[in-house]
Write a protein that holds these residues in place. Structure first.
Motif, PDB file in Angstrom:
ATOM      1  N   THR A  24       0.854  -1.198   0.000  1.00 12.09           N
ATOM      2  CA  THR A  24       0.000   0.000   0.000  1.00 12.09           C
ATOM      3  C   THR A  24       0.886   1.242   0.000  1.00 12.09           C
ATOM      4  OG1 THR A  24      -0.092   0.145   2.402  1.00 12.09           O
ATOM      5  CG2 THR A  24      -1.783  -1.223   1.315  1.00 12.09           C
ATOM      6  N   GLN A  26       0.953   3.723   2.090  1.00 13.49           N
ATOM      7  CA  GLN A  26       1.504   4.008   3.415  1.00 13.49           C
ATOM      8  C   GLN A  26       2.603   3.012   3.791  1.00 13.49           C
ATOM      9  OE1 GLN A  26      -2.167   4.162   5.708  1.00 13.49           O
ATOM     10  NE2 GLN A  26      -2.014   6.395   5.810  1.00 13.49           N
ATOM     11  N   ARG A  27       2.430   1.725   3.491  1.00 12.29           N
ATOM     12  CA  ARG A  27       3.480   0.737   3.791  1.00 12.29           C
ATOM     13  C   ARG A  27       4.754   1.041   3.018  1.00 12.29           C
ATOM     14  NH1 ARG A  27      -0.186  -4.655   3.419  1.00 12.29           N
ATOM     15  NH2 ARG A  27      -1.054  -4.582   5.530  1.00 12.29           N
ATOM     16  N   THR A  62      -1.605   3.845  12.767  1.00 10.77           N
ATOM     17  CA  THR A  62      -1.215   3.157  11.527  1.00 10.77           C
ATOM     18  C   THR A  62       0.260   2.786  11.556  1.00 10.77           C
ATOM     19  OG1 THR A  62      -2.959   4.238  10.268  1.00 10.77           O
ATOM     20  CG2 THR A  62      -1.084   3.381   9.004  1.00 10.77           C
ATOM     21  N   ASN A  65       0.509  -0.265  13.760  1.00 14.85           N
ATOM     22  CA  ASN A  65      -0.001  -1.440  13.036  1.00 14.85           C
ATOM     23  C   ASN A  65       0.976  -1.898  11.968  1.00 14.85           C
ATOM     24  OD1 ASN A  65      -2.366  -1.532  14.544  1.00 14.85           O
ATOM     25  ND2 ASN A  65      -3.495  -0.254  13.096  1.00 14.85           N
ATOM     26  N   THR A  66       1.543  -0.962  11.239  1.00 15.34           N
ATOM     27  CA  THR A  66       2.480  -1.306  10.168  1.00 15.34           C
ATOM     28  C   THR A  66       3.748  -1.927  10.727  1.00 15.34           C
ATOM     29  OG1 THR A  66       1.577   0.460   8.790  1.00 15.34           O
ATOM     30  CG2 THR A  66       3.759  -0.373   8.198  1.00 15.34           C
ATOM     31  N   GLN A  69       2.945  -5.431  11.666  1.00 18.74           N
ATOM     32  CA  GLN A  69       2.808  -6.257  10.463  1.00 18.74           C
ATOM     33  C   GLN A  69       4.188  -6.598   9.898  1.00 18.74           C
ATOM     34  OE1 GLN A  69       0.411  -3.664   8.078  1.00 18.74           O
ATOM     35  NE2 GLN A  69      -1.514  -4.313   9.028  1.00 18.74           N
TER      36      GLN A  69
END
Length: 140
Positions: A24, A26-27, A62, A65-66, A69
């Motif tokens: 994505t 953002q990633r 975020t 979370n990232t 992940q």
């Protein structure tokens, strides 16, 4: 959002895909910030500040979370200090750390500088997945 340059973006996208993550926007932007300077230790708050300075529109939630992940995907290693502060390490190899108590900095210890011996037998059906050693340093 500050663009990731072409060659860097392709590398980041390939790295995310090879780890099983969808690249994505953002990633890709956060991965570029994380991995562009080589091995480093970063907290979620530090990465969020870097993202804000780079005009990457992302919330602190975020970023957390990232980072989690990326850790589950094997791109990062989580290093917890006292259960209160968590660093994310881009060096995922087995290695140990110095923790500078006054500054909060985390520094890698050369792997040959420390030997762990006398490990106990593990319970049936288990194995040691990794050993975390954090040597705390303070000013004299």
């Amino acid at each position: 959002m500050e663009p990731v340059n072409g060659a860097s973006k392709v590398k980041v996208i390939e790295r995310l895909r090879s780890a099983g993550l969808r690249p994505t926007r953002q990633r890709v932007a956060l991965a570029d910030l994380l991995f562009r300077e080589g091995d480093r230790h970063v907290t979620a708050e530090q990465l969020h500040e870097e993202a804000v300075r780079a005009h990457v529109p992302v919330s602190l939630a975020t970023v957390y979370n990232t980072l989690n992940q990326f850790t589950r995907a094997g791109l990062l290693r989580e290093v917890a200090i006292d259960g209160a502060k968590t660093y994310f390490d881009t060096n995922t190899s087995n290695h140990y750390h110095f923790f500078m108590e006054e500054t909060g900095d985390l520094v890698d210890i050369e792997s040959d500088a420390l030997k762990v011996v006398g490990l106990p037998e593990t319970p049936n059906g288990t194995r040691i997945s990794r050993i975390d050693v954090i040597v705390r340093l303070s000013d004299q």
